[in-house]
Design an enzyme around this catalytic site. Structure first.
Site, PDB file in Angstrom:
ATOM      1  N   HIS A   1     -10.128  -3.601 -49.667  1.00 48.87           N
ATOM      2  CA  HIS A   1      -8.781  -3.018 -49.520  1.00 48.87           C
ATOM      3  C   HIS A   1      -7.998  -3.868 -48.527  1.00 48.87           C
ATOM      4  O   HIS A   1      -8.506  -4.204 -47.464  1.00 48.87           O
ATOM      5  CB  HIS A   1      -8.896  -1.574 -49.018  1.00 48.87           C
TER       6      HIS A   1
ATOM      7  N   CYS B   1      -3.736  -2.903 -53.415  1.00 46.63           N
ATOM      8  CA  CYS B   1      -3.002  -1.760 -52.870  1.00 46.63           C
ATOM      9  C   CYS B   1      -1.561  -2.203 -52.627  1.00 46.63           C
ATOM     10  O   CYS B   1      -1.280  -2.948 -51.689  1.00 46.63           O
ATOM     11  CB  CYS B   1      -3.641  -1.243 -51.583  1.00 46.63           C
TER      12      CYS B   1
ATOM     13  N   HIS C   1      -4.242   0.512 -56.362  1.00 46.93           N
ATOM     14  CA  HIS C   1      -3.534   1.621 -55.724  1.00 46.93           C
ATOM     15  C   HIS C   1      -2.056   1.366 -55.965  1.00 46.93           C
ATOM     16  O   HIS C   1      -1.508   0.388 -55.468  1.00 46.93           O
ATOM     17  CB  HIS C   1      -3.768   1.629 -54.210  1.00 46.93           C
TER      18      HIS C   1
ATOM     19  N   ASP D   1      -1.346   6.319 -54.766  1.00 43.46           N
ATOM     20  CA  ASP D   1      -1.834   6.274 -53.386  1.00 43.46           C
ATOM     21  C   ASP D   1      -1.053   7.312 -52.592  1.00 43.46           C
ATOM     22  O   ASP D   1      -0.498   8.236 -53.175  1.00 43.46           O
ATOM     23  CB  ASP D   1      -1.691   4.844 -52.850  1.00 43.46           C
ATOM     24  N   HIS D   2      -1.023   7.166 -51.286  1.00 38.69           N
ATOM     25  CA  HIS D   2      -0.377   8.163 -50.425  1.00 38.69           C
ATOM     26  C   HIS D   2       0.835   8.796 -51.108  1.00 38.69           C
ATOM     27  O   HIS D   2       1.757   8.101 -51.526  1.00 38.69           O
ATOM     28  CB  HIS D   2       0.095   7.512 -49.119  1.00 38.69           C
TER      29      HIS D   2
ATOM     30  N   TYR E   1      -2.357  12.907 -49.001  1.00 38.06           N
ATOM     31  CA  TYR E   1      -3.336  13.222 -50.039  1.00 38.06           C
ATOM     32  C   TYR E   1      -3.232  14.634 -50.598  1.00 38.06           C
ATOM     33  O   TYR E   1      -4.227  15.266 -50.924  1.00 38.06           O
ATOM     34  CB  TYR E   1      -4.755  12.919 -49.523  1.00 38.06           C
TER      35      TYR E   1
HETATM   36  C1  CS2 Z   1      -5.883   4.295 -47.515  1.00 36.68           C
HETATM   37  C2  CS2 Z   1      -7.085   3.724 -46.838  1.00 36.68           C
HETATM   38  O1  CS2 Z   1      -4.195   2.970 -48.403  1.00 36.68           O
HETATM   39  C3  CS2 Z   1      -5.222   3.597 -48.628  1.00 36.68           C
HETATM   40  O2  CS2 Z   1      -5.668   3.657 -49.763  1.00 36.68           O
HETATM   41  O3  CS2 Z   1      -5.509   5.569 -47.333  1.00 36.68           O
HETATM   42  O4  CS2 Z   1      -7.683   4.690 -46.061  1.00 36.68           O
HETATM   43  C4  CS2 Z   1      -8.119   3.132 -47.745  1.00 36.68           C
HETATM   44  O5  CS2 Z   1      -8.716   4.134 -48.472  1.00 36.68           O
HETATM   45  C5  CS2 Z   1      -9.205   2.375 -47.025  1.00 36.68           C
HETATM   46  O6  CS2 Z   1      -8.655   1.442 -46.180  1.00 36.68           O
HETATM   47  C6  CS2 Z   1     -10.163   1.700 -47.980  1.00 36.68           C
HETATM   48  O7  CS2 Z   1     -11.328   1.318 -47.324  1.00 36.68           O
HETATM   49 MN    MN Z   2      -4.468   1.865 -50.630  1.00 32.20          MN
END
Ligand code: CS2
Ligand code: MN
Length: 356
Positions: A207, A245, A272, A317-318, A331
């Site tokens: 990530h 991501c 993501h 994602d978030h 989440y």
């Molecule tokens: C997160 C991180 O951006 C994301 O997806 O919320 O917590 C992510 O899950 C971790 O960095 C992955 O190891």
């Molecule tokens: Mn992410």
């Protein structure tokens, strides 16, 4: 692509598997053994237990996020091999249970960093937000306490109480770890897990760092096209891949997201998909997934994923906290479900227009 939702596991998530199953198109979850501290071995028994719960709800485990990396491995301390050994055993146990994708990160001490977990937007929703000035003005210990106050009582990934209590010691342990050293330690780890990954067809998906620059004086090494390609090349095997991501790479507006996707074709094992709204360099908040709500062209991003032949798991994602939901910031169910539908809508449109 396979649409999934992240689920923290029984007892840790406000969202239920039954709810997730009712989001059209979502067949799998990305989950973890949230109670296991980094460094501990994952046993077949624990993985089987988790799998059973997920499958009983009519879903499958599409991958793990995360199997966290112990600090000894990132620091490169004398005892790292013991923790790498545990990691290898965990990967083998996952492979035995037919799980083939593992997301992890290599950020020192902190996982993602935000300065506000509940910034109010004009429509009354709240979002995660970041302001570099705030980060620069406080020491990390205070920062931890301030931001976690706002987490609705949930344990945030990377912000576990046992870590909060040893932040000072951790900073001390990392004091000689430069970006070069951290990178070498990552390569050492990736080489060591090679045989188990190849045996089980395990796809490792690092990530990116979030935000994509050093915070609190700690090095960050997975921040943009150049550093990602350097990492992929250092261990040039399919198992060594990336979690694309958008939100994390997109914290730096100089990162051209579609260009990075194309450059990493074949090595993106997990995506993501989310949107940010940039106000100024180093000042942003997390928007709804919809393009017009933030700064990214989500259509272009999904189209690029399609064009590079990406067929792995995707998750929103978030998300924003909306409709009065009480959830872990980022989440909740509602906004991520909207995100999942939007991403699938874009995918369907791209797919149909390109097949003509
Ligand atoms: C997160 C991180 O951006 C994301 O997806 O919320 O917590 C992510 O899950 C971790 O960095 C992955 O190891
Ligand atoms: Mn992410």
């Amino acid at each position: 692509m396979e649409m999934t939702l992240r689920w923290y596991g029984p007892g840790f998530d406000s969202v239920t598997l039954e709810q997730i199953r009712q989001i059209p198109g979502v067949k799998g979850v990305i989950t973890t053994l949230y109670d296991l501290p980094a460094g501990e071995e994952w046993t077949g028994e624990r993985i089987k237990g988790l799998k059973e719960i997920v499958e009983k709800a009519g879903l499958k485990i599409s991958g793990i996020e995360s199997v966290n990396i112990h600090d000894a491995i990132k620091i490169g301390s004398a005892d790292r091999d013991k923790y790498i050994e545990n990691y290898i055993k965990s990967l083998a146990a996952l492979g035995e249970e037919d799980i083939h994708m593992v997301c992890y990160n290599f950020m020192p001490i902190f996982d993602w960093t935000r300065t506000d977990l509940a910034k109010m937007r004009p429509d009354g929703s709240t979002v995660l937000a970041y302001d570099q000035k705030v980060v620069d003005s406080i020491d990390p210990q205070t920062f931890f306490n301030k931001t976690t106050d706002n987490s609705n009582g949930f344990v945030m990934p990377g912000w576990e109480p046992e870590r909060l209590s040893k932040v000072k010691e951790l900073f001390e342990a990392y004091k000689d770890v430069t970006a070069e050293k951290l990178f070498e330690n990552l390569v050492y780890f990736l080489k060591a897990i090679g045989p188990v990954c190849e045996k089980y067809d395990m796809k490792m998906a690092i990530h990116p760092d979030d935000p994509a620059w050093p915070v609190f004086g700690l090095p960050r090494i997975i921040t943009g096209k150049e550093s990602i390609l350097k990492m992929l090349k250092a261990v040039d095997k399919e198992y060594n891949g990336l979690t694309f991501c958008m939100g994390s790479l997109g914290t730096n507006p100089k990162n051209n997201l579609p260009e990075i996707m194309r450059a990493c074709k074949g090595r993106i094992h997990f995506a993501h998909v989310r949107n940010l709204h940039h106000f100024a360099p180093g000042v942003f908040e997390e928007a709804a997934h919809l393009s017009s709500d933030g700064s990214f062209d989500m259509y272009e991003a999904v189209k690029t994923l399609y064009e590079i032949g990406f067929d792995g798991p995707v998750r929103p994602d978030h998300g924003r906290t909306i409709w009065g939901e009480k959830c872990m910031p980022g989440y909740g169910l509602y906004d991520r479900a909207l995100g999942a539908m939007y991403i699938q809508g874009l995918w369907e449109a791209v797919e149909k227009s390109q097949k003509k």
